[in-house]
Enzyme design. Structure first.
Site, PDB file in Angstrom:
ATOM      1  N   GLU A   1       6.021-161.340  31.236  1.00 19.09           N
ATOM      2  CA  GLU A   1       5.828-160.903  32.628  1.00 19.09           C
ATOM      3  C   GLU A   1       6.983-161.321  33.526  1.00 19.09           C
ATOM      4  O   GLU A   1       6.816-162.150  34.420  1.00 19.09           O
ATOM      5  CB  GLU A   1       4.539-161.542  33.173  1.00 19.09           C
ATOM      6  CG  GLU A   1       3.306-161.219  32.374  1.00 19.09           C
ATOM      7  CD  GLU A   1       2.106-162.042  32.816  1.00 19.09           C
ATOM      8  OE1 GLU A   1       2.281-163.119  33.404  1.00 19.09           O
ATOM      9  OE2 GLU A   1       0.981-161.595  32.563  1.00 19.09           O
ATOM     10  N   PRO A   2       8.173-160.785  33.324  1.00 15.04           N
ATOM     11  CA  PRO A   2       9.289-161.172  34.189  1.00 15.04           C
ATOM     12  C   PRO A   2       9.156-160.557  35.579  1.00 15.04           C
ATOM     13  O   PRO A   2       8.727-159.410  35.719  1.00 15.04           O
ATOM     14  CB  PRO A   2      10.507-160.579  33.465  1.00 15.04           C
ATOM     15  CG  PRO A   2       9.975-159.424  32.690  1.00 15.04           C
ATOM     16  CD  PRO A   2       8.551-159.780  32.327  1.00 15.04           C
TER      17      PRO A   2
ATOM     18  N   CYS B   1      13.160-170.973  65.589  1.00 14.33           N
ATOM     19  CA  CYS B   1      13.079-172.182  66.375  1.00 14.33           C
ATOM     20  C   CYS B   1      12.577-173.318  65.478  1.00 14.33           C
ATOM     21  O   CYS B   1      11.427-173.745  65.555  1.00 14.33           O
ATOM     22  CB  CYS B   1      12.109-171.938  67.522  1.00 14.33           C
ATOM     23  SG  CYS B   1      12.254-173.172  68.776  1.00 14.33           S
TER      24      CYS B   1
ATOM     25  N   TYR C   1      11.927-174.542  48.884  1.00 16.43           N
ATOM     26  CA  TYR C   1      12.259-175.169  47.596  1.00 16.43           C
ATOM     27  C   TYR C   1      13.661-175.766  47.574  1.00 16.43           C
ATOM     28  O   TYR C   1      14.195-176.048  46.492  1.00 16.43           O
ATOM     29  CB  TYR C   1      12.245-174.152  46.450  1.00 16.43           C
ATOM     30  CG  TYR C   1      11.116-173.177  46.389  1.00 16.43           C
ATOM     31  CD1 TYR C   1       9.818-173.603  46.116  1.00 16.43           C
ATOM     32  CD2 TYR C   1      11.341-171.815  46.544  1.00 16.43           C
ATOM     33  CE1 TYR C   1       8.788-172.677  46.014  1.00 16.43           C
ATOM     34  CE2 TYR C   1      10.310-170.889  46.429  1.00 16.43           C
ATOM     35  CZ  TYR C   1       9.037-171.331  46.177  1.00 16.43           C
ATOM     36  OH  TYR C   1       8.024-170.422  46.067  1.00 16.43           O
TER      37      TYR C   1
HETATM   38  C1  LIG Z   1       1.236-165.502  35.854  1.00 13.31           C
HETATM   39  C2  LIG Z   1       2.640-165.235  36.259  1.00 13.31           C
HETATM   40  N1  LIG Z   1       3.338-164.308  35.587  1.00 13.31           N
HETATM   41  C3  LIG Z   1       4.608-164.006  35.931  1.00 13.31           C
HETATM   42  C4  LIG Z   1       5.255-164.648  36.960  1.00 13.31           C
HETATM   43  C5  LIG Z   1       6.642-164.254  37.280  1.00 13.31           C
HETATM   44  O1  LIG Z   1       7.526-165.257  37.307  1.00 13.31           O
HETATM   45  P1  LIG Z   1       9.067-165.007  37.529  1.00 13.31           P
HETATM   46  O2  LIG Z   1       9.218-164.202  38.760  1.00 13.31           O
HETATM   47  O3  LIG Z   1       9.624-166.337  37.650  1.00 13.31           O
HETATM   48  O4  LIG Z   1       9.544-164.251  36.321  1.00 13.31           O
HETATM   49  C6  LIG Z   1       4.574-165.633  37.685  1.00 13.31           C
HETATM   50  C7  LIG Z   1       5.239-166.407  38.744  1.00 13.31           C
HETATM   51  O5  LIG Z   1       5.757-167.466  38.498  1.00 13.31           O
HETATM   52  C8  LIG Z   1       3.228-165.927  37.323  1.00 13.31           C
HETATM   53  O6  LIG Z   1       2.540-166.833  37.996  1.00 13.31           O
HETATM   54  N1  LIG Z   2       7.862-167.767  45.007  1.00 20.40           N
HETATM   55  C1  LIG Z   2       8.496-168.565  44.010  1.00 20.40           C
HETATM   56  C2  LIG Z   2       8.054-168.304  42.648  1.00 20.40           C
HETATM   57  C3  LIG Z   2       6.618-168.010  42.557  1.00 20.40           C
HETATM   58  C4  LIG Z   2       6.085-168.199  41.262  1.00 20.40           C
HETATM   59  C5  LIG Z   2       4.794-167.485  41.138  1.00 20.40           C
HETATM   60  N2  LIG Z   2       3.933-168.102  40.169  1.00 20.40           N
HETATM   61  C6  LIG Z   2       9.990-168.555  44.179  1.00 20.40           C
HETATM   62  O1  LIG Z   2      10.456-168.005  45.105  1.00 20.40           O
HETATM   63  O2  LIG Z   2      10.721-169.109  43.425  1.00 20.40           O
END
Ligand SMILES: Cc1ncc(COP(=O)(O)O)c(C=O)c1O
Ligand SMILES: N[C@@H](CCCC[NH3+])C(=O)O
Length: 431
Positions: free
Chosen positions: A289-290, A360, A333
């Site tokens: 799941e990228p 602000c 972060y």
């Molecule tokens: C369950 C799940 N799948 C996929 C992702 C996608 O992660 P990334 O955008 O780092 O590939 C996330 C976020 O971290 C997630 O929580």
């Molecule tokens: N929102 C985060 C990653 C979210 C991960 C979701 N599980 C980021 O910007 O790096």
């Protein structure tokens, strides 16, 4: 600044998709998100090829949370990917984009009753069940609607990946999933018989985000296949699908060394083959799941430089017309980025400056102490690799409008998300 995708420098000016940034500014104004469509499509194709989607029947599910306008959803469908959603809003977007519901994985650690009903009614392919509360609710809803729902269990495998603690998810101390080490997963499997309307077809884990090493993924493959083996032996349950989540790291700034998509994918596929051979079990369909790694480098944000404050012997603040409202990641972060003055792309970088947003809030700093060429008000500043979790995490703090997103491809540009208006901002407020 590292150039990504279709970026190039022509006559000392940065172009993306063969269009000068100054032209984009003239046409659409700043701040503006730019979406390099060619790069996004190439990334999708790399994943599909190297994760052996055609060859082995594996699946690549795009994680919608990274960036998910309707346009992106349609693109994901055109490229043949599956989709990971985590809310009614993402599900609604997929519905509007006419994304095939059977190709959707529905995640979330606290899906509401409304979300569960919507998912079941629309016919999403897989619910990734996170906890007992959800098991009960989902089973009840399916019973009422006389449906049998395919599910995965979300497993917390106890892997601590090296990334920012806010985006680690696989460790035992996590709000997500059934814990493996204390027997929660096994208990859930033993109790499954109670849930007659649910059909366990897979297991899922996600170890975190912005991960550079392959090793934690290989550990994950081993742990999860071990679990599949136990389920077969102990409960005679045949798990056919193994979802390994996302989290593949990308380059944001110097020091980031991500592996190419090919390397991540091939190593995972190979490891799964090996472990199945050793355990003598059937190889399940593999899913990844990228999110970030498909869109991050394909997104850039351009701003116009406004005030410049030089505090002698302390710091030079260069302020731009956006900030933490369009990119919260540096404040949240301490994420690091790279930037360039697009109209002075090759000029020597002979000063150190800090790029501040216009909110602000003292913490509204986009880049701290970066090398930059001679800067003047009116210059166009581009921050690269803002494609993931930029637009999707944007806010209206200080009632600042969300910028538009423009897609560029081969000399053509088009708006895929309009700029918000002040009317949009107050339309939900009592007059
Ligand atoms: C369950 C799940 N799948 C996929 C992702 C996608 O992660 P990334 O955008 O780092 O590939 C996330 C976020 O971290 C997630 O929580
Ligand atoms: N929102 C985060 C990653 C979210 C991960 C979701 N599980 C980021 O910007 O790096």
């Amino acid at each position: 600044m590292k150039l990504h995708g279709s970026m190039s420098i022509v006559d000392n000016e940065l172009t993306i998709g063969k269009i000068k940034c100054s032209e984009l500014k003239k046409k659409y104004n700043t701040p503006l998100y730019i979406f390099d469509e060619e790069l996004v499509r190439n990334n999708c194709r790399e994943y599909m090829k190297h994760f052996k989607v055609e060859e082995k029947g594996n699946r690549v599910a795009y994680a919608a949370k990274a960036f998910f306008p309707v346009y992106m959803c349609k693109l994901i469908d055109e490229e043949g990917l599956y989709l990971d959603v985590v809310s009614e809003g993402e599900l609604y977007t997929a519905k509007v984009a006419q994304f095939p519901m059977e190709k959707i994985l529905f995640h979330g650690n606290n899906k509401t009753l409304e979300e569960i009903k919507m998912g079941v009614e629309l016919g999403v392919g897989r619910f990734v069940v996170d906890n007992y509360y959800e098991l009960e609710l989902l089973n009840q809803v399916c019973e009422q609607k006389k449906k049998k729902q395919d599910i995965y269990f979300r497993v917390t495998p106890g892997i601590e990946a090296h990334t920012h603690e806010y985006i680690q998810t696989g460790q035992v101390d996590s709000k997500f999933g059934f814990t493996l080490s204390n027997g929660e997963v096994h208990k859930a499997v033993e109790n499954l018989k109670k849930y007659e309307n649910l059909n366990l077809v897979g297991i899922h884990a996600h170890i975190g985000s912005q991960i550079f090493d392959i090793k934690p993924y290989l550990d994950e493959v081993e742990i999860m296949l071990g679990l599949i083996n136990e389920m077969k032996k102990n409960y005679d349950i045949e798990i056919q699908e193994l979802d390994l989540g996302g989290g593949f790291g990308v380059y944001y700034s110097e020091g980031d060394n991500p592996k190419p998509i090919k390397e991540f994918c091939e190593n995972i596929v190979k490891k799964a083959d090996e472990v199945c051979r050793v355990l003598d079990i059937k190889l399940p369909v593999l899913i990844i799941e990228p999110g970030r790694s498909i869109v991050a480098n394909a997104g850039s944000t351009i701003y116009t430089v406004g005030s410049i404050k030089d505090i002698k012997d302390v710091r030079t603040y260069v302020s731009v017309d956006g900030g933490m409202t369009d990119n919260i990641r540096p404040s949240l972060y301490e994420a690091r980025y790279e930037c360039i003055l697009t109209n002075k792309a090759k000029n020597p970088k002979n000063q150190k400056v800090t790029i501040a947003g216009k909110c602000c809030e003292s913490g509204d700093i986009l880049l701290k102490d970066v090398k930059m060429s001679e800067v003047e008000s009116g210059d166009i500043l581009l921050v690269s690799s803002t494609g993931a979790y930029g637009y999707s995490m944007a806010s209206n703090y200080n009632k600042i409008l969300k910028p538009p997103v423009v897609s560029v491809l081969n000399g053509e540009s088009k708006i895929i998300c309009k700029r918000q208006t002040y009317e949009n901002l107050i339309e939900l407020e009592l007059m």
